[in-house]
Scaffold this motif. Sequence first.
Motif, PDB file in Angstrom:
ATOM      1  N   THR A  38       0.828  -1.209   0.000  1.00 42.70           N
ATOM      2  CA  THR A  38       0.000   0.000   0.000  1.00 42.70           C
ATOM      3  C   THR A  38       0.858   1.252   0.000  1.00 42.70           C
ATOM      4  OG1 THR A  38      -1.708  -1.192   1.206  1.00 42.70           O
ATOM      5  CG2 THR A  38      -1.848   1.203   1.220  1.00 42.70           C
ATOM      6  N   SER A  39       1.906   1.264   0.797  1.00 37.08           N
ATOM      7  CA  SER A  39       2.763   2.448   0.834  1.00 37.08           C
ATOM      8  C   SER A  39       3.479   2.663  -0.501  1.00 37.08           C
ATOM      9  CB  SER A  39       3.761   2.357   1.984  1.00 37.08           C
ATOM     10  OG  SER A  39       4.631   1.260   1.795  1.00 37.08           O
ATOM     11  N   LEU A  40       3.918   1.591  -1.138  1.00 32.93           N
ATOM     12  CA  LEU A  40       4.553   1.743  -2.452  1.00 32.93           C
ATOM     13  C   LEU A  40       3.558   2.227  -3.497  1.00 32.93           C
ATOM     14  CD1 LEU A  40       6.861  -1.396  -2.631  1.00 32.93           C
ATOM     15  CD2 LEU A  40       7.529   0.978  -2.324  1.00 32.93           C
ATOM     16  N   VAL A  42       0.874   4.117  -2.928  1.00 32.91           N
ATOM     17  CA  VAL A  42       0.571   5.530  -2.658  1.00 32.91           C
ATOM     18  C   VAL A  42       1.741   6.418  -3.078  1.00 32.91           C
ATOM     19  CG1 VAL A  42       0.192   7.198  -0.806  1.00 32.91           C
ATOM     20  CG2 VAL A  42      -1.108   5.083  -0.855  1.00 32.91           C
ATOM     21  N   LEU A  43       2.959   6.003  -2.789  1.00 32.92           N
ATOM     22  CA  LEU A  43       4.120   6.814  -3.157  1.00 32.92           C
ATOM     23  C   LEU A  43       4.359   6.837  -4.666  1.00 32.92           C
ATOM     24  CD1 LEU A  43       6.609   5.815  -0.336  1.00 32.92           C
ATOM     25  CD2 LEU A  43       5.407   7.972  -0.602  1.00 32.92           C
ATOM     26  N   GLY A  44       4.020   5.752  -5.337  1.00 30.91           N
ATOM     27  CA  GLY A  44       4.250   5.671  -6.770  1.00 30.91           C
ATOM     28  C   GLY A  44       3.242   6.429  -7.598  1.00 30.91           C
ATOM     29  N   CYS A  45       2.116   6.801  -7.023  1.00 32.21           N
ATOM     30  CA  CYS A  45       1.064   7.482  -7.782  1.00 32.21           C
ATOM     31  C   CYS A  45       1.267   8.989  -7.861  1.00 32.21           C
ATOM     32  CB  CYS A  45      -0.303   7.199  -7.153  1.00 32.21           C
ATOM     33  SG  CYS A  45      -0.825   5.501  -7.381  1.00 32.21           S
ATOM     34  N   GLY A  46       2.149   9.528  -7.083  1.00 25.35           N
ATOM     35  CA  GLY A  46       2.328  10.976  -7.062  1.00 25.35           C
ATOM     36  C   GLY A  46       3.099  11.475  -8.266  1.00 25.35           C
ATOM     37  N   SER A  48       5.578  14.914  -9.329  1.00 28.63           N
ATOM     38  CA  SER A  48       6.283  16.041  -8.724  1.00 28.63           C
ATOM     39  C   SER A  48       5.880  17.387  -9.314  1.00 28.63           C
ATOM     40  CB  SER A  48       7.786  15.854  -8.856  1.00 28.63           C
ATOM     41  OG  SER A  48       8.154  15.846 -10.207  1.00 28.63           O
TER      42      SER A  48
END
Length: 91
Positions: A38-40, A42-46, A48
């Motif tokens: 889940t953390s990967l 969420v972090l991968g969907c952003g 910059s």
Amino acid sequence: MANGVNRASHCPISPLQNSCYTTPMTKLLPPLTLLLATSLLVLGCGRSGAPLKPSEAAVNEAKANNQPAPTPPTPNSQNPDKPFILDRLLQ
């Protein structure tokens, strides 16, 4: 030492065997795996920032290096301006 018995002397070497551990590794592994996935996700969907066209990136790089800006490409018969299917998502 609980009740005069040294538990460390008969504990198995592997934490997957449940005789000396209060929470076996087999019960901890699925929630930890789900948390990591889940953390990967969420972090991968952003993102910059807004994506730059290659010509805009070239202009920014030229300004940073104190060089003259390159001329942007123009469509012609050999290089027609054909929009890509996903271009609408970036606009």
